[in-house]
Design an enzyme around this catalytic site. Structure first.
Site, PDB file in Angstrom:
ATOM      1  N   ILE A   1       0.840  -1.209   0.000  1.00  0.00           N
ATOM      2  CA  ILE A   1       0.000   0.000   0.000  1.00  0.00           C
ATOM      3  C   ILE A   1       0.871   1.254   0.000  1.00  0.00           C
ATOM      4  O   ILE A   1       0.446   2.326   0.416  1.00  0.00           O
ATOM      5  CB  ILE A   1      -0.972   0.002   1.199  1.00  0.00           C
ATOM      6  CG1 ILE A   1      -0.229  -0.162   2.531  1.00  0.00           C
ATOM      7  CG2 ILE A   1      -1.994  -1.102   1.038  1.00  0.00           C
ATOM      8  CD1 ILE A   1      -1.123   0.042   3.753  1.00  0.00           C
ATOM      9  N   GLY A   2       2.105   1.082  -0.476  1.00  0.00           N
ATOM     10  CA  GLY A   2       3.022   2.210  -0.525  1.00  0.00           C
ATOM     11  C   GLY A   2       4.165   2.053   0.468  1.00  0.00           C
ATOM     12  O   GLY A   2       5.062   2.897   0.543  1.00  0.00           O
ATOM     13  N   THR A   3       4.141   0.942   1.205  1.00  0.00           N
ATOM     14  CA  THR A   3       5.128   0.756   2.267  1.00  0.00           C
ATOM     15  C   THR A   3       6.460   0.221   1.757  1.00  0.00           C
ATOM     16  O   THR A   3       7.478   0.346   2.437  1.00  0.00           O
ATOM     17  CB  THR A   3       4.592  -0.262   3.280  1.00  0.00           C
ATOM     18  OG1 THR A   3       4.248  -1.463   2.569  1.00  0.00           O
ATOM     19  CG2 THR A   3       3.357   0.256   3.976  1.00  0.00           C
TER      20      THR A   3
ATOM     21  N   THR B   1      12.681   2.390   3.697  1.00  0.00           N
ATOM     22  CA  THR B   1      11.215   2.324   3.726  1.00  0.00           C
ATOM     23  C   THR B   1      10.703   2.503   5.156  1.00  0.00           C
ATOM     24  O   THR B   1       9.619   3.048   5.363  1.00  0.00           O
ATOM     25  CB  THR B   1      10.728   0.995   3.130  1.00  0.00           C
ATOM     26  OG1 THR B   1      11.343  -0.091   3.820  1.00  0.00           O
ATOM     27  CG2 THR B   1      11.067   0.904   1.653  1.00  0.00           C
TER      28      THR B   1
ATOM     29  N   GLY C   1       5.998  -4.103  14.184  1.00  0.00           N
ATOM     30  CA  GLY C   1       5.367  -3.262  13.170  1.00  0.00           C
ATOM     31  C   GLY C   1       5.787  -1.809  13.296  1.00  0.00           C
ATOM     32  O   GLY C   1       6.049  -1.318  14.396  1.00  0.00           O
TER      33      GLY C   1
ATOM     34  N   GLY D   1       4.302   0.706  10.888  1.00  0.00           N
ATOM     35  CA  GLY D   1       3.466   1.541  10.023  1.00  0.00           C
ATOM     36  C   GLY D   1       2.620   2.562  10.762  1.00  0.00           C
ATOM     37  O   GLY D   1       2.145   3.509  10.161  1.00  0.00           O
ATOM     38  N   GLU D   2       2.404   2.348  12.049  1.00  0.00           N
ATOM     39  CA  GLU D   2       1.435   3.195  12.732  1.00  0.00           C
ATOM     40  C   GLU D   2       2.008   3.995  13.899  1.00  0.00           C
ATOM     41  O   GLU D   2       1.472   5.032  14.271  1.00  0.00           O
ATOM     42  CB  GLU D   2       0.258   2.329  13.203  1.00  0.00           C
ATOM     43  CG  GLU D   2      -0.534   1.849  11.992  1.00  0.00           C
ATOM     44  CD  GLU D   2      -1.503   0.718  12.275  1.00  0.00           C
ATOM     45  OE1 GLU D   2      -2.651   1.025  12.590  1.00  0.00           O
ATOM     46  OE2 GLU D   2      -1.113  -0.456  12.162  1.00  0.00           O
TER      47      GLU D   2
END
Lengths: 336, 698
Positions: free
Chosen positions: B461-463, B590, B658, B660-661
């Site tokens: 998703i763009g990661t 990334t 993780g 991403g958040e």
């Protein structure tokens, strides 16, 4: 978006003729607002008369030392024009405070003046709006209106004019040159945009088929400094909550010349005549500025959620006048 | 000598599809136009509650190019979907403004849209309520909050502990509804051919979309292929199946032709979820040394009448600080609003704004440095569960961040620094995000010529998922990442979970690591390779099925320097620095972009983003990117992300958590705390727009 015709006239006369030929024709400049409104269903022109390619993009000195700005001069080009940055910095600052680099590259001087309000009800065709559909009502008055008018609004409409450029032009006493089926006429910029009254569907005094061909600035006020400041929710690409354009000349501690215009507060750039009258000839002190601004804003009628704009306008204008005064005294100290 | 760059773990390998994306050759869901493709345009309800009593389609059907109009009267009947928001065009009920009530299908996008404008809809209107209040009569305590967390947890006697505490904080914080607004709107292209349904869908996980479609259309999943090759962001809003996939498939079935549909930006707000607004009361009790004795965090939030979704904002308080007495409670009310859902760090982002603001208030009340206050409340074990932490890097992040940021020179007095017209301040907040992992499958293949291929239905998703999975496989296989082909983004590939909960890389990577490790072992045995090569498959059901005895979380610390215009109240973030402890970082390039992206979103949450809800119409008022203010480049001056290497053996074979958040978690609190330091004004409601600051300025 409904199908529409598209023509590129070869001359201003042809453009005016094409637009006057029938109802539903619209002049297209940079398209940065009109095309959006077509996508939203707010505008559904029968034909677009693309004037962006007409030879109206020149910025030239006038015989009296003023500046003629062609209607299709791009906002970016105008902001960077040496005569503008040198003699009318307030205009350059206002242009650069608006939109984004990409939009300024496309937007024209004439189109910028004719852009429509960003009131969310105006842009949403599923809702009433007296500006879009006269007589349908104004939900903004009781609804979402934090960004809307505090001055000069009417029961029918509380929209604001979104332009930054126009606020600077108001402070600079610009004139708008219009070419229509009946010939050419000029309108002072401060009289070009209307207050909403009972006819908020009419943003300006432009007549059907009239084309803005140029905006003319008088020679810069001798010795005056100028400034545009804008308060907004994010650092770029946001419309003004409030903006202030001012020109000021102070001599021997007294205001010799002052023009002041507010953006984001009314249906048109708000030229603060009352404040100017109080300032002229008065001592250039914060107390005087404060008094003049309070007098100007006495007629503000804020809505439930935009009361802050009265205070914000006063504070920003006070700060701008203070900054210009300080610059003037620094200048006179150096030259004196 | 080789000139190849060293491929150490965590190497900043460039995204494999970067060139395709910047040159425009990467194909997204709506970029396909199969032969004979029709275009669909949805018609959203313009009332907030009620029924559709009539849809007159004569004029719409008369528009040249309009093929058909689907409404609840004639749309294909669906089985009960796995998510009630997918039951579109099934009955006349309007549960909220913007609910799709018709679909206009035409030969061109323009015709579909024109047709939609010619559709005449009549409604029976019901009274409605879209306003969340902390004493709303509909408030109830749900069983669970999002993520399966119990809605209520109580340890000890909070009321008594608070009453007896030397220092107390009792403050109520509010967050507004927010929207994910990924760059790429939700879009789908559906084709039915020979009894097989193929949907190109902009989603965070096509395996899940396939399940939803199979259930809704009563189809065997083998007869459905869902492809999500490139996805232009999701931030949670594409983590669950969204109506465009169902509507496009419905329209394709109805017309017998391929159908493409894209939700236009202004409609997105009402069909793809939102971060629910919250009203959060936080009460803290501490002794004079700043040691917490009581933590109470009570959430009031909203869901829709369509489904229950409870933003789990009190959950981080169960993880963060030691305290013998604790009470964490969620209450929710069902309003006539669109269904809330996941938005980047649901629960943590909202909850840590309140908790970390309250910690700052406590530090002020104690006259204690806010970093030191946090360090004094580090727990031995996870406060709520008592489980040991697999690793807990909060203290290290706070110390490292403080050093990098120059925190120790800070004058704690509020409203004491000015640079020109700017009031300057600094603030800190902690961050946390749980380690989640789901079962995944994957396969690894070595062709006879030695070519290596990994297959897994992961979603990028763009990661940079493709790139990181190649790195994981390459490490297991002892080759350069460039030597590994990675196929993702289709249900024709081995089943894998969605990109969500910061768990994608851990889940897919685990299966990829397992398959690649098995392949490496087989390759060591087989020389030469058989004609059709060697394939290994992996399934992590067993590994991921066991509940860990450890409390596993990523942690972080955010430091912000803000400038507040003393005249206008405009707030600008001058510096934002994050330090994270998130296990092993698998790709420095990334990862950095995930961290800083989260931080930028946190700036938006703190300063500019607000959907607004219009009580007169029941809809969100900021529905486009001109009115919904996400931060622009000028709002993001100096943003730095750093991390602390963690060697945590209780995670997955890669040792990763993780990422991403966590970048958004606590960012708004750090900014709010900095604004308080700059101005002396303690605002407890986001966003911090100029009008909210003005009353506090001289």
């Amino acid at each position: 978006m409904k199908p529409f015709g598209y023509v590129r006239p070869a001359s201003t006369d042809e453009a005016v003729r094409l637009c006057a030929a029938g109802p539903g024709a619209r002049f297209l400049g940079g398209g940065t607002n009109l095309v959006d409104l077509m996508k939203l269903g707010v505008e559904a022109p029968r034909v677009l008369v693309d004037v962006a390619g007409l030879p109206l993009d020149r910025v030239t000195r006038t015989a009296d030392g003023g500046l003629s700005i062609g209607a299709t001069a791009r906002n970016s080009d105008l902001a960077a024009h040496p005569d503008v940055t040198r003699s009318y910095p307030v205009l350059s600052q206002a242009l650069l405070a608006g939109a984004s680099g990409q939009l300024r590259n496309s937007a024209t001087t004439g189109g910028n003046l004719l852009q429509r309000t960003r009131c969310r009800y105006f842009q949403d065709v599923s809702k009433p709006c007296n500006k879009r559909l006269p007589g349908s009502g104004c939900p903004a008055r009781e609804g979402t209106h934090r960004d809307l008018a505090i001055l000069g609004h009417s029961p029918e409409c509380v929209a604001t004019h979104p332009s930054d450029m126009a606020v600077a032009l108001a402070a600079l006493d610009a004139t708008v040159v219009l070419l229509g089926p009946e010939g050419e006429r000029t309108v002072p910029l401060t009289g070009f945009h209307r207050l909403p009254g009972e006819n908020p569907d009419q943003d300006t005094v432009i007549r059907p088929g009239e084309l803005i061909t140029e905006v003319v600035l008088p020679p810069p006020a001798p010795g005056a400094a100028s400034r545009y400041r804008k308060a907004r929710d994010r650092a770029s690409f946001a419309f003004a909550l409030v903006s202030v354009a001012a020109t000021l000349r102070v001599e021997a501690g007294r205001v010799e010349h002052a023009t002041l215009a507010f953006g984001g507060v009314a249906h048109r750039p708000w030229r603060a005549r009352r404040a100017e009258a109080e300032l002229r000839g008065a001592p250039a002190t914060p107390a005087v500025f404060q008094h003049a601004l309070i007098a100007e804003l006495a007629e503000a009628r804020p809505l439930r959620d935009n009361v802050f704009k009265v205070d914000l306008t006063r504070r920003l204008a006070l700060d701008v006048l203070g900054e210009l005064t300080a610059r003037q005294s620094a200048l006179s100290a150096r030259t004196g | 000598m080789t000139t190849r760059a060293p491929q150490f773990p965590g190497a900043p390998v460039v995204r494999r599809e970067a060139r395709d994306k910047v040159t425009g050759t990467a194909r997204y869901a709506a970029d396909l136009a199969p032969a004979g493709c029709l275009y669909a345009w949805t018609v959203p309800a313009t009332v907030a509650a009620g029924r559709v009593t009539a849809v007159r389609a004569v004029d719409a059907l008369a528009v040249p190019g309009v093929h058909s109009v689907l409404t609840h009267d004639n749309a294909p009947e669906l089985q009960e979907p796995d998510d009630p928001i997918l039951a579109v065009l099934q009955d006349d009920r309007v549960p909220h403004h913007g609910w799709p009530i018709a679909l206009v299908i035409a030969e061109s996008l323009e015709a579909a849209r024109t047709g939609a404008g010619e559709l005449h809809v009549e409604y029976e209107r019901d009274p409605y309520d879209v306003t969340l209040t902390d004493d709303h009569p509909g408030l109830y305590t749900p069983e669970e909050a999002n993520g399966g967390h119990p809605a209520v947890r109580v340890r000890g006697d909070v009321e008594r502990a608070l009453a007896g505490a030397s220092v107390q904080v009792d403050a109520t914080y509010r967050t507004v509804a927010l929207h994910n607004h990924p760059m790429e709107p939700h879009a789908a292209t559906a084709v039915w051919a020979d009894g097989h349904l193929t949907v190109h869908d902009s989603s965070q996980g096509s395996s899940r979309v396939r399940e939803s479609l199979a259930r809704a259309f009563g189809l065997d999943p083998d007869r459905i292929t869902v492809v999500s090759e490139h996805v232009g962001g999701g931030f949670g809003s594409k983590g669950t199946t969204r109506p465009q996939a169902v509507l496009a498939a419905m329209a394709a079935r109805h017309t017998g032709r391929p159908v493409k549909m894209v939700f236009p930006r202004p409609q997105l707000a009402e069909v793809v979820g939102h971060r629910a607004p919250t009203i959060q009361r936080v009460r803290l009790g501490a002794d004079l040394d700043g040691v917490l004795t009581a933590v109470s965090h009570e959430i009031v939030t909203q869901t829709s009448t369509v489904k229950e979704f409870v933003e789990q904002a009190a959950v981080p308080a169960r993880v963060m600080y030691a305290s013998p007495h604790s009470r964490t409670v969620h209450r929710v009310t069902a309003l006539d609003v669109p269904s809330p859902s996941w938005m980047r760090a649901p629960g943590e982002a909202s909850g840590m704004y309140a908790l970390e603001s309250a910690m700052d208030e406590l530090a002020s009340a104690l006259g204690l440095d806010p970093v030191e206050l946090r360090l004094r409340n580090e727990p031995e074990t996870e406060p709520d569960s008592g489980r040991p932490f697999s690793s807990r890097g909060l203290a290290a992040c706070l110390r490292d961040g403080a050093a990098r940021f120059g925190w120790h020179d800070r004058d704690p007095r509020p409203a004491a620094r000015q640079e020109g017209r700017w009031l300057m301040g600094t603030g800190v907040a902690s961050a946390t995000y749980p380690v989640l992992v789901s079962r995944s499958t994957a396969s690894a293949h070595a062709a006879r010529d030695g070519a290596l291929r990994i297959a897994v239905n992961a979603t990028d998703i763009g990661t940079g998922a493709r790139t990181v999975l190649a790195q994981i496989a390459a490490e297991a296989l002892g080759v350069d990442p460039e030597a590994v082909r990675v196929d993702i983004g289709s249900t024709d590939l081995p089943v894998a979970p969605l990109a969500g909960g910061s768990s994608g890389t851990a889940s897919w990577g685990w299966a990829v690591h397992k398959a690649a490790t098995a392949l490496a072992a087989r390759l060591a045995e087989h020389r030469p390779l058989p004609a059709d090569g060697i394939t290994t498959t992996a399934d992590t059901e067993e590994e991921t099925g066991e509940e860990s005895p450890y409390a596993r979380h990523a942690f972080g610390a955010h430091f912000a320097e803000t400038a507040v215009d003393a005249v206008t109240g405009e707030v600008r973030v001058r510096r934002l620095l994050g330090v994270y402890a998130a296990g092993r970082i698998l790709n420095a390039r990334t990862a950095r972009s995930q961290f800083t992206g989260g931080m930028v979103m946190g700036i938006g949450m703190a300063l500019t983003e607000d959907c607004g809800i219009d009580p007169d119409f029941g809809d969100f008022t900021a529905r486009d990117l001109a009115s919904y203010h996400v931060p622009v480049c000028a709002d993001t001056a100096d943003i730095q992300a750093h991390w602390i290497e963690e060697d945590d053996r209780h995670l997955n074979p890669m040792g990763s958590k993780g990422i991403g958040e966590i970048g958004i978690v606590g960012t708004a609190a750090a900014i709010g705390n900095a604004v308080r330091h700059a101005t002396g004004a303690r605002l407890r409601e986001l966003p911090l727009t100029p009008d909210t600051l003005l009353p506090y300025l001289l």
